[in-house]
Design a protein around this motif. Sequence first.
Motif, PDB file in Angstrom:
ATOM      1  N   GLN A   1     -48.566 -26.324 -11.340  1.00 33.39           N
ATOM      2  CA  GLN A   1     -47.706 -26.139 -12.509  1.00 33.39           C
ATOM      3  C   GLN A   1     -47.876 -24.717 -13.036  1.00 33.39           C
ATOM      4  O   GLN A   1     -49.006 -24.257 -13.262  1.00 33.39           O
ATOM      5  CB  GLN A   1     -48.065 -27.160 -13.592  1.00 33.39           C
ATOM      6  CG  GLN A   1     -47.191 -27.029 -14.823  1.00 33.39           C
ATOM      7  CD  GLN A   1     -47.574 -28.030 -15.903  1.00 33.39           C
ATOM      8  OE1 GLN A   1     -48.546 -28.744 -15.741  1.00 33.39           O
ATOM      9  NE2 GLN A   1     -46.818 -28.060 -16.971  1.00 33.39           N
ATOM     10  N   LEU A   2     -46.763 -24.039 -13.237  1.00 33.92           N
ATOM     11  CA  LEU A   2     -46.777 -22.678 -13.769  1.00 33.92           C
ATOM     12  C   LEU A   2     -46.442 -22.715 -15.255  1.00 33.92           C
ATOM     13  O   LEU A   2     -45.457 -23.334 -15.653  1.00 33.92           O
ATOM     14  CB  LEU A   2     -45.756 -21.809 -13.031  1.00 33.92           C
ATOM     15  CG  LEU A   2     -45.970 -21.698 -11.507  1.00 33.92           C
ATOM     16  CD1 LEU A   2     -44.868 -20.830 -10.890  1.00 33.92           C
ATOM     17  CD2 LEU A   2     -47.328 -21.107 -11.204  1.00 33.92           C
ATOM     18  N   ARG A   3     -47.294 -22.077 -16.041  1.00 34.07           N
ATOM     19  CA  ARG A   3     -47.094 -22.065 -17.483  1.00 34.07           C
ATOM     20  C   ARG A   3     -46.467 -20.730 -17.891  1.00 34.07           C
ATOM     21  O   ARG A   3     -46.987 -19.671 -17.549  1.00 34.07           O
ATOM     22  CB  ARG A   3     -48.431 -22.265 -18.194  1.00 34.07           C
ATOM     23  CG  ARG A   3     -48.312 -22.320 -19.708  1.00 34.07           C
ATOM     24  CD  ARG A   3     -49.601 -22.852 -20.319  1.00 34.07           C
ATOM     25  NE  ARG A   3     -50.744 -22.083 -19.936  1.00 34.07           N
ATOM     26  CZ  ARG A   3     -51.142 -20.958 -20.558  1.00 34.07           C
ATOM     27  NH1 ARG A   3     -50.457 -20.501 -21.591  1.00 34.07           N
ATOM     28  NH2 ARG A   3     -52.213 -20.305 -20.159  1.00 34.07           N
ATOM     29  N   PRO A   4     -45.347 -20.775 -18.609  1.00 36.10           N
ATOM     30  CA  PRO A   4     -44.695 -19.500 -18.997  1.00 36.10           C
ATOM     31  C   PRO A   4     -45.499 -18.761 -20.062  1.00 36.10           C
ATOM     32  O   PRO A   4     -46.221 -19.372 -20.850  1.00 36.10           O
ATOM     33  CB  PRO A   4     -43.336 -19.965 -19.535  1.00 36.10           C
ATOM     34  CG  PRO A   4     -43.576 -21.365 -19.987  1.00 36.10           C
ATOM     35  CD  PRO A   4     -44.601 -21.946 -19.050  1.00 36.10           C
ATOM     36  N   SER A   5     -45.369 -17.432 -20.060  1.00 35.74           N
ATOM     37  CA  SER A   5     -46.058 -16.590 -21.045  1.00 35.74           C
ATOM     38  C   SER A   5     -45.048 -15.597 -21.636  1.00 35.74           C
ATOM     39  O   SER A   5     -44.335 -14.905 -20.899  1.00 35.74           O
ATOM     40  CB  SER A   5     -47.215 -15.838 -20.367  1.00 35.74           C
ATOM     41  OG  SER A   5     -47.818 -14.954 -21.274  1.00 35.74           O
ATOM     42  N   PHE A   6     -45.002 -15.539 -22.974  1.00 38.26           N
ATOM     43  CA  PHE A   6     -44.084 -14.630 -23.686  1.00 38.26           C
ATOM     44  C   PHE A   6     -44.876 -13.654 -24.546  1.00 38.26           C
ATOM     45  O   PHE A   6     -44.576 -13.415 -25.711  1.00 38.26           O
ATOM     46  CB  PHE A   6     -43.107 -15.420 -24.558  1.00 38.26           C
ATOM     47  CG  PHE A   6     -42.307 -16.421 -23.777  1.00 38.26           C
ATOM     48  CD1 PHE A   6     -41.219 -16.024 -23.021  1.00 38.26           C
ATOM     49  CD2 PHE A   6     -42.652 -17.764 -23.782  1.00 38.26           C
ATOM     50  CE1 PHE A   6     -40.484 -16.942 -22.308  1.00 38.26           C
ATOM     51  CE2 PHE A   6     -41.921 -18.689 -23.066  1.00 38.26           C
ATOM     52  CZ  PHE A   6     -40.832 -18.283 -22.320  1.00 38.26           C
ATOM     53  N   SER A   7     -45.923 -13.107 -23.946  1.00 35.12           N
ATOM     54  CA  SER A   7     -46.775 -12.193 -24.727  1.00 35.12           C
ATOM     55  C   SER A   7     -46.047 -10.894 -25.082  1.00 35.12           C
ATOM     56  O   SER A   7     -46.371 -10.235 -26.074  1.00 35.12           O
ATOM     57  CB  SER A   7     -48.051 -11.871 -23.942  1.00 35.12           C
ATOM     58  OG  SER A   7     -47.711 -11.317 -22.674  1.00 35.12           O
ATOM     59  N   TYR A   8     -45.039 -10.504 -24.284  1.00 36.91           N
ATOM     60  CA  TYR A   8     -44.317  -9.272 -24.588  1.00 36.91           C
ATOM     61  C   TYR A   8     -43.539  -9.400 -25.894  1.00 36.91           C
ATOM     62  O   TYR A   8     -43.331  -8.428 -26.617  1.00 36.91           O
ATOM     63  CB  TYR A   8     -43.384  -8.904 -23.441  1.00 36.91           C
ATOM     64  CG  TYR A   8     -42.316  -9.924 -23.148  1.00 36.91           C
ATOM     65  CD1 TYR A   8     -41.053  -9.819 -23.755  1.00 36.91           C
ATOM     66  CD2 TYR A   8     -42.550 -10.982 -22.297  1.00 36.91           C
ATOM     67  CE1 TYR A   8     -40.077 -10.754 -23.490  1.00 36.91           C
ATOM     68  CE2 TYR A   8     -41.587 -11.919 -22.038  1.00 36.91           C
ATOM     69  CZ  TYR A   8     -40.333 -11.806 -22.628  1.00 36.91           C
ATOM     70  OH  TYR A   8     -39.367 -12.729 -22.372  1.00 36.91           O
TER      71      TYR A   8
ATOM     72  N   HIS B   1     -56.557 -22.398 -23.732  1.00 40.05           N
ATOM     73  CA  HIS B   1     -55.465 -21.989 -22.843  1.00 40.05           C
ATOM     74  C   HIS B   1     -55.244 -20.485 -22.890  1.00 40.05           C
ATOM     75  O   HIS B   1     -54.953 -19.852 -21.865  1.00 40.05           O
ATOM     76  CB  HIS B   1     -54.187 -22.717 -23.224  1.00 40.05           C
ATOM     77  CG  HIS B   1     -54.203 -24.177 -22.867  1.00 40.05           C
ATOM     78  ND1 HIS B   1     -53.284 -25.076 -23.378  1.00 40.05           N
ATOM     79  CD2 HIS B   1     -55.030 -24.912 -22.070  1.00 40.05           C
ATOM     80  CE1 HIS B   1     -53.543 -26.278 -22.902  1.00 40.05           C
ATOM     81  NE2 HIS B   1     -54.605 -26.202 -22.109  1.00 40.05           N
ATOM     82  N   ALA B   2     -55.338 -19.930 -24.064  1.00 36.11           N
ATOM     83  CA  ALA B   2     -55.137 -18.480 -24.199  1.00 36.11           C
ATOM     84  C   ALA B   2     -56.245 -17.696 -23.513  1.00 36.11           C
ATOM     85  O   ALA B   2     -56.024 -16.598 -22.988  1.00 36.11           O
ATOM     86  CB  ALA B   2     -55.049 -18.101 -25.675  1.00 36.11           C
ATOM     87  N   GLU B   3     -57.447 -18.227 -23.499  1.00 38.19           N
ATOM     88  CA  GLU B   3     -58.578 -17.542 -22.880  1.00 38.19           C
ATOM     89  C   GLU B   3     -58.613 -17.715 -21.373  1.00 38.19           C
ATOM     90  O   GLU B   3     -59.404 -17.050 -20.697  1.00 38.19           O
ATOM     91  CB  GLU B   3     -59.883 -18.073 -23.478  1.00 38.19           C
ATOM     92  CG  GLU B   3     -60.061 -17.724 -24.941  1.00 38.19           C
ATOM     93  CD  GLU B   3     -61.314 -18.358 -25.514  1.00 38.19           C
ATOM     94  OE1 GLU B   3     -61.959 -19.132 -24.766  1.00 38.19           O
ATOM     95  OE2 GLU B   3     -61.644 -18.087 -26.671  1.00 38.19           O
ATOM     96  N   GLU B   4     -57.796 -18.625 -20.809  1.00 35.70           N
ATOM     97  CA  GLU B   4     -57.800 -18.852 -19.366  1.00 35.70           C
ATOM     98  C   GLU B   4     -57.316 -17.589 -18.645  1.00 35.70           C
ATOM     99  O   GLU B   4     -56.277 -17.039 -18.996  1.00 35.70           O
ATOM    100  CB  GLU B   4     -56.886 -20.023 -19.025  1.00 35.70           C
ATOM    101  CG  GLU B   4     -56.884 -20.379 -17.552  1.00 35.70           C
ATOM    102  CD  GLU B   4     -55.967 -21.564 -17.256  1.00 35.70           C
ATOM    103  OE1 GLU B   4     -55.780 -21.887 -16.078  1.00 35.70           O
ATOM    104  OE2 GLU B   4     -55.425 -22.141 -18.239  1.00 35.70           O
TER     105      GLU B   4
END
Length: 596
Positions: free
Chosen positions: A19-26, A85-88
Amino acid sequence: MQLRSTGKLHLTPLHGILQLRPSFSYLDKADAKHREREAANEAGDSSQDEAEEDVKQITVRFSRPESEQARQRRVQSYEFLQKKHAEEPWVHLHYHGLRDSRSEHERQYLLCQGSSGVENTELVKSPSEYLMMLMPPSQEEEKDKPVAPSNVLSMAQLRTLPLADQIKILMKNVKVMPFANLMSLLGPSVDSVAVLRGIQKVAMLVQGNWVVKSDILYPKDSSSPHSGVPAEVLCRGRDFVMWKFTQSRWVVRKEVAAVTKLCAEDVKDFLEHMAVVRINKGWEFILPCDGEFIKKHPDVVQRQHMLWTGIQAKLEKVYNLVKETMPKKPDGQSGPAGLVSGDQRVQVAKTKAQQNHAFLERELQRRKEQMRASTVLPGVQIKEEPLSEEGEEEDEQEAEDEEEPMDTSPSGGLNSRLANGLPAGRAAGGDSFNGHPLPGCAGTPVAQELRAFVEATFQRQFVLTLSELKRLFNLHLASLPPGHTLFSGISDRMLQDTVLAAGCKQILVPFPPQTAASPDEQKVFALWESGDMSDQHRQVLLEIFSKNYRVRRNMIQSRLTQECGEDLSKQEVDKVLKDCCVSYGGMWYLKGTVQS
């Protein structure tokens, strides 16, 4: 899954899912830059005001130690999970486009490489096998299956065992079975010769049918659930019943009980294994004689006949069987003895009683003359009662029921007119009958053995009722080796006389009128002198119970103190109470007399 233009359907199993988790850090960075620009603009306007602000006091607080319960709540909270999750750490991937050579190469693995589906043996399965592959049973489900009771075995499980074990289990459960029925249960593929060889190890042939051996039902270290006698005694008694059925189709239970000296429940168990009861006739063997097996297998019948001859010799030695007990066969007749109905038995008994009537009268007169000439104890009167028709009927009934030496019924005792099949006057005397000394004669081995048993019993238990003494004597008989002298027969009168001669006294306990105790339970005997320091205390206690059915402890304490002195300790009182009495409901009773 892929559907090609060739009309083939390709199914590819999935061994794992990522499973791929999306990231919107930008987006977060863009928001941060926007807030920084706004803050910079506002900082230029308010820089002068900030300089004028006074210094503020800061309060420093230390966090409290976190409890285990609070730590678990914090670990399970949504905020903590989001933080984890954020620290992964991120795993950087290389993207390959749809038309890339690497993508084409990996896509080929989704297609079947063979030209024909027949070559794939994994798909050549039956529906049940394919379903088992899709959903294999787990080990936990197999453990959760209900287990059958230990004494229940299905035929499917039975046929997985060796042939010898199959035969043993079947015979142990059925007890009696024809050979044809046994072959039908074992199946048509089983060799009859092997079955014949195996059945002879666990069963004996009786009237053409196979009866399970006694040592299979009663193993070496077992005992009777009714009387507690050991397995060796039970096997001898059951072998006697089986041997009787080899001689006749009918067996009388009283005859078996009189010979084996076993309780009625044990004898009934033996008979129920292999016979059915018929009113006014006795017990008949449960199966008809299997003449077909006897004709078909004469060698097996001859071998079993030799085994029964050895068992018969052993039974004659163990039970001292006389010729009258052994069934006689007429000359030239090899079949079983003829059947005798109940009416015929009564007629034979009446004829025998009439023939012996004159002899019994002469013998009674002679005994009366001897008793008149002998020294009579002071205060004892002998009551003479003439023989009546009722007495003759009792003699006939006694002849019909066979001689039973030990009367263990609750109504038996000193009031019995006959002892060992003889008149009470003769049984108490010291003469002989037909040249053989009577068991009650003083100095005989039987009397000496009985005296030793009584003395040893009362040294262990100072107070016994007649009923309890007879029960202990029956257990003692069951533990004796075969051919012991005590098997000659002991009457109630002889047992009581031996108790009184061994230094015991009968305690006339005043039972209440509504008591449920039997006559044998109301006859209480106690050891008067044992040679220890407690004899005087015990005698005082027994005198108390000769006038009272139940007594309180304080009354016993005061009476013992009055008779034996003030220095009587509590331990001495407890000892004499433990030896002779039992406590029930706050009152003390002599042993064997309490009716709960």
